[in-house]
Design a protein around this motif. Structure first.
Motif, PDB file in Angstrom:
ATOM      1  N   GLU A  61       0.814  -1.210   0.000  1.00 16.53           N
ATOM      2  CA  GLU A  61       0.000   0.000   0.000  1.00 16.53           C
ATOM      3  C   GLU A  61       0.854   1.269   0.000  1.00 16.53           C
ATOM      4  OE1 GLU A  61      -3.335   0.138   2.660  1.00 16.53           O
ATOM      5  OE2 GLU A  61      -3.553  -2.035   2.634  1.00 16.53           O
ATOM      6  N   PRO A  62       1.192   1.780  -1.189  1.00 20.48           N
ATOM      7  CA  PRO A  62       1.975   3.011  -1.245  1.00 20.48           C
ATOM      8  C   PRO A  62       1.223   4.233  -0.707  1.00 20.48           C
ATOM      9  CG  PRO A  62       1.284   2.353  -3.442  1.00 20.48           C
ATOM     10  CD  PRO A  62       0.900   1.236  -2.516  1.00 20.48           C
ATOM     11  N   GLY A  63      -0.104   4.174  -0.654  1.00 18.13           N
ATOM     12  CA  GLY A  63      -0.893   5.279  -0.126  1.00 18.13           C
ATOM     13  C   GLY A  63      -1.014   5.277   1.383  1.00 18.13           C
ATOM     14  N   MET A  64      -0.441   4.258   2.034  1.00 18.14           N
ATOM     15  CA  MET A  64      -0.408   4.193   3.492  1.00 18.14           C
ATOM     16  C   MET A  64       0.897   4.853   3.921  1.00 18.14           C
ATOM     17  SD  MET A  64      -1.818   3.031   6.384  1.00 18.14           S
ATOM     18  CE  MET A  64      -2.928   1.704   5.941  1.00 18.14           C
ATOM     19  N   LEU A  65       0.808   6.059   4.436  1.00 15.97           N
ATOM     20  CA  LEU A  65       2.001   6.830   4.771  1.00 15.97           C
ATOM     21  C   LEU A  65       2.585   6.451   6.124  1.00 15.97           C
ATOM     22  CD1 LEU A  65       0.719  10.312   3.547  1.00 15.97           C
ATOM     23  CD2 LEU A  65       1.998   8.567   2.253  1.00 15.97           C
ATOM     24  N   HIS A  66       1.755   5.905   6.988  1.00 15.97           N
ATOM     25  CA  HIS A  66       2.193   5.510   8.340  1.00 15.97           C
ATOM     26  C   HIS A  66       1.258   4.410   8.807  1.00 15.97           C
ATOM     27  CE1 HIS A  66       3.592   6.059  12.510  1.00 15.97           C
ATOM     28  NE2 HIS A  66       2.326   5.948  12.845  1.00 15.97           N
ATOM     29  N   HIS A  67       1.827   3.333   9.377  1.00 15.45           N
ATOM     30  CA  HIS A  67       0.998   2.210   9.814  1.00 15.45           C
ATOM     31  C   HIS A  67       1.664   1.552  11.014  1.00 15.45           C
ATOM     32  CE1 HIS A  67      -1.053  -1.806   9.191  1.00 15.45           C
ATOM     33  NE2 HIS A  67      -2.041  -0.965   9.067  1.00 15.45           N
ATOM     34  N   VAL A  84      -2.013   6.557   8.632  1.00 13.11           N
ATOM     35  CA  VAL A  84      -2.111   7.816   7.909  1.00 13.11           C
ATOM     36  C   VAL A  84      -2.232   7.480   6.432  1.00 13.11           C
ATOM     37  CG1 VAL A  84      -0.998  10.005   7.311  1.00 13.11           C
ATOM     38  CG2 VAL A  84      -0.790   9.086   9.639  1.00 13.11           C
ATOM     39  N   TYR A  85      -3.308   7.981   5.837  1.00 21.42           N
ATOM     40  CA  TYR A  85      -3.591   7.729   4.432  1.00 21.42           C
ATOM     41  C   TYR A  85      -3.298   8.961   3.589  1.00 21.42           C
ATOM     42  CZ  TYR A  85      -5.941   3.575   6.043  1.00 21.42           C
ATOM     43  OH  TYR A  85      -6.205   2.371   6.625  1.00 21.42           O
ATOM     44  N   LYS A  86      -2.765   8.737   2.411  1.00 16.14           N
ATOM     45  CA  LYS A  86      -2.469   9.809   1.461  1.00 16.14           C
ATOM     46  C   LYS A  86      -3.749  10.516   1.020  1.00 16.14           C
ATOM     47  CE  LYS A  86      -0.765  10.336  -3.224  1.00 16.14           C
ATOM     48  NZ  LYS A  86      -0.271   9.584  -4.382  1.00 16.14           N
ATOM     49  N   ASP A  87      -4.834   9.739   0.853  1.00 19.58           N
ATOM     50  CA  ASP A  87      -6.088  10.281   0.345  1.00 19.58           C
ATOM     51  C   ASP A  87      -7.197   9.242   0.516  1.00 19.58           C
ATOM     52  OD1 ASP A  87      -5.514   8.379  -1.647  1.00 19.58           O
ATOM     53  OD2 ASP A  87      -4.812   9.896  -3.051  1.00 19.58           O
ATOM     54  N   ASP A  88      -8.405   9.597   0.111  1.00 16.74           N
ATOM     55  CA  ASP A  88      -9.543   8.681   0.242  1.00 16.74           C
ATOM     56  C   ASP A  88      -9.340   7.393  -0.548  1.00 16.74           C
ATOM     57  OD1 ASP A  88     -10.646  10.749   1.700  1.00 16.74           O
ATOM     58  OD2 ASP A  88     -12.391  11.023   0.396  1.00 16.74           O
ATOM     59  N   ALA A  89      -8.778   7.498  -1.745  1.00 14.46           N
ATOM     60  CA  ALA A  89      -8.558   6.307  -2.580  1.00 14.46           C
ATOM     61  C   ALA A  89      -7.647   5.300  -1.878  1.00 14.46           C
ATOM     62  CB  ALA A  89      -7.988   6.709  -3.933  1.00 14.46           C
ATOM     63  N   SER A  90      -6.688   5.794  -1.114  1.00 16.78           N
ATOM     64  CA  SER A  90      -5.779   4.903  -0.384  1.00 16.78           C
ATOM     65  C   SER A  90      -6.523   4.117   0.685  1.00 16.78           C
ATOM     66  CB  SER A  90      -4.640   5.706   0.245  1.00 16.78           C
ATOM     67  OG  SER A  90      -3.885   6.348  -0.754  1.00 16.78           O
ATOM     68  N   LEU A  91      -7.467   4.757   1.372  1.00 16.36           N
ATOM     69  CA  LEU A  91      -8.280   4.035   2.351  1.00 16.36           C
ATOM     70  C   LEU A  91      -9.167   3.009   1.656  1.00 16.36           C
ATOM     71  CD1 LEU A  91      -9.516   3.448   5.132  1.00 16.36           C
ATOM     72  CD2 LEU A  91     -11.097   5.340   4.707  1.00 16.36           C
ATOM     73  N   PHE A  93      -8.630   1.445  -1.092  1.00 14.32           N
ATOM     74  CA  PHE A  93      -7.785   0.314  -1.478  1.00 14.32           C
ATOM     75  C   PHE A  93      -7.473  -0.557  -0.262  1.00 14.32           C
ATOM     76  CE2 PHE A  93      -3.681  -1.753  -1.957  1.00 14.32           C
ATOM     77  CZ  PHE A  93      -3.898  -2.488  -3.115  1.00 14.32           C
ATOM     78  N   HIS A  94      -7.139   0.075   0.850  1.00 10.54           N
ATOM     79  CA  HIS A  94      -6.808  -0.641   2.081  1.00 10.54           C
ATOM     80  C   HIS A  94      -7.946  -1.582   2.498  1.00 10.54           C
ATOM     81  CE1 HIS A  94      -5.122  -1.363   6.070  1.00 10.54           C
ATOM     82  NE2 HIS A  94      -6.244  -0.920   6.619  1.00 10.54           N
ATOM     83  N   LEU A  95      -9.163  -1.098   2.405  1.00 10.77           N
ATOM     84  CA  LEU A  95     -10.320  -1.874   2.855  1.00 10.77           C
ATOM     85  C   LEU A  95     -10.589  -3.111   2.003  1.00 10.77           C
ATOM     86  CD1 LEU A  95     -12.706   1.062   3.763  1.00 10.77           C
ATOM     87  CD2 LEU A  95     -11.352  -0.358   5.329  1.00 10.77           C
ATOM     88  N   ASN A  97      -7.823  -4.667   0.326  1.00 10.77           N
ATOM     89  CA  ASN A  97      -6.508  -5.278   0.139  1.00 10.77           C
ATOM     90  C   ASN A  97      -6.490  -6.655   0.823  1.00 10.77           C
ATOM     91  OD1 ASN A  97      -3.828  -5.680  -0.446  1.00 10.77           O
ATOM     92  ND2 ASN A  97      -3.064  -4.086   0.926  1.00 10.77           N
ATOM     93  N   PRO A  98      -6.130  -7.728   0.077  1.00  8.99           N
ATOM     94  CA  PRO A  98      -6.161  -9.091   0.639  1.00  8.99           C
ATOM     95  C   PRO A  98      -5.440  -9.277   1.988  1.00  8.99           C
ATOM     96  CG  PRO A  98      -5.951  -9.220  -1.709  1.00  8.99           C
ATOM     97  CD  PRO A  98      -5.830  -7.756  -1.348  1.00  8.99           C
ATOM     98  N   PRO A  99      -4.252  -8.668   2.230  1.00  4.63           N
ATOM     99  CA  PRO A  99      -3.649  -8.872   3.558  1.00  4.63           C
ATOM    100  C   PRO A  99      -4.534  -8.382   4.697  1.00  4.63           C
ATOM    101  CG  PRO A  99      -2.007  -8.010   2.051  1.00  4.63           C
ATOM    102  CD  PRO A  99      -3.338  -7.940   1.343  1.00  4.63           C
ATOM    103  N   LEU A 100      -5.321  -7.321   4.435  1.00  2.00           N
ATOM    104  CA  LEU A 100      -6.208  -6.818   5.460  1.00  2.00           C
ATOM    105  C   LEU A 100      -7.493  -7.646   5.539  1.00  2.00           C
ATOM    106  CD1 LEU A 100      -6.916  -4.630   7.597  1.00  2.00           C
ATOM    107  CD2 LEU A 100      -8.199  -3.530   5.761  1.00  2.00           C
ATOM    108  N   THR A 101      -8.085  -7.946   4.396  1.00  2.00           N
ATOM    109  CA  THR A 101      -9.355  -8.678   4.421  1.00  2.00           C
ATOM    110  C   THR A 101      -9.184 -10.074   5.012  1.00  2.00           C
ATOM    111  OG1 THR A 101      -9.096  -9.403   2.110  1.00  2.00           O
ATOM    112  CG2 THR A 101     -10.328  -7.365   2.498  1.00  2.00           C
TER     113      THR A 101
END
Length: 104
Positions: A61-67, A84-91, A93-95, A97-101
């Motif tokens: 997740e390149p849009g995840m600036l801090h985790h 910390v997310y770069k923008d709404d699209a990054s969140l 994507f995160h929701l 993303n297979p590692p998270l799901t």
């Protein structure tokens, strides 16, 4: 679910100079997820799954600036994800993303 989570979202701009018009889909923001592990869930198993999810998120997740993932020093069943997310699209994507799901 292994835990019950509460979420807080904060914009990353200075509150004194911020107007509502300044918020938008490209505004970076902080999300805090406070999770309390259910009594019947093994904490060590939860920590192992969380570490795997965290590594997957960091790698994909390149849009995840801090985790980060932290345990409450006073409650061994309470954890906080700080993201910390770069923008709404990054969140969004995160929701999905297979590692998270896989974790949730």
């Amino acid at each position: 679910p292994h835990s019950v989570c509460a979420f807080q979202v904060h914009a990353s701009q200075d509150a004194e100079t911020l107007t509502m018009a300044a918020y938008g889909a490209t505004t970076p923001f902080l999300l805090l997820a406070r999770c309390h592990i259910k009594p019947d869930v093994d904490v060590d198993a939860y920590l192992a799954a969380a570490a795997e999810a965290d590594a997957g998120v960091r790698a994909t997740e390149p849009g995840m600036l801090h985790h980060t993932f932290d345990q409450d020093p006073d409650d061994d069943r309470m954890f906080v994800w700080s993201e910390v997310y770069k923008d709404d699209a990054s969140l969004l994507f995160h929701l999905t993303n297979p590692p998270l799901t896989k974790f949730v």
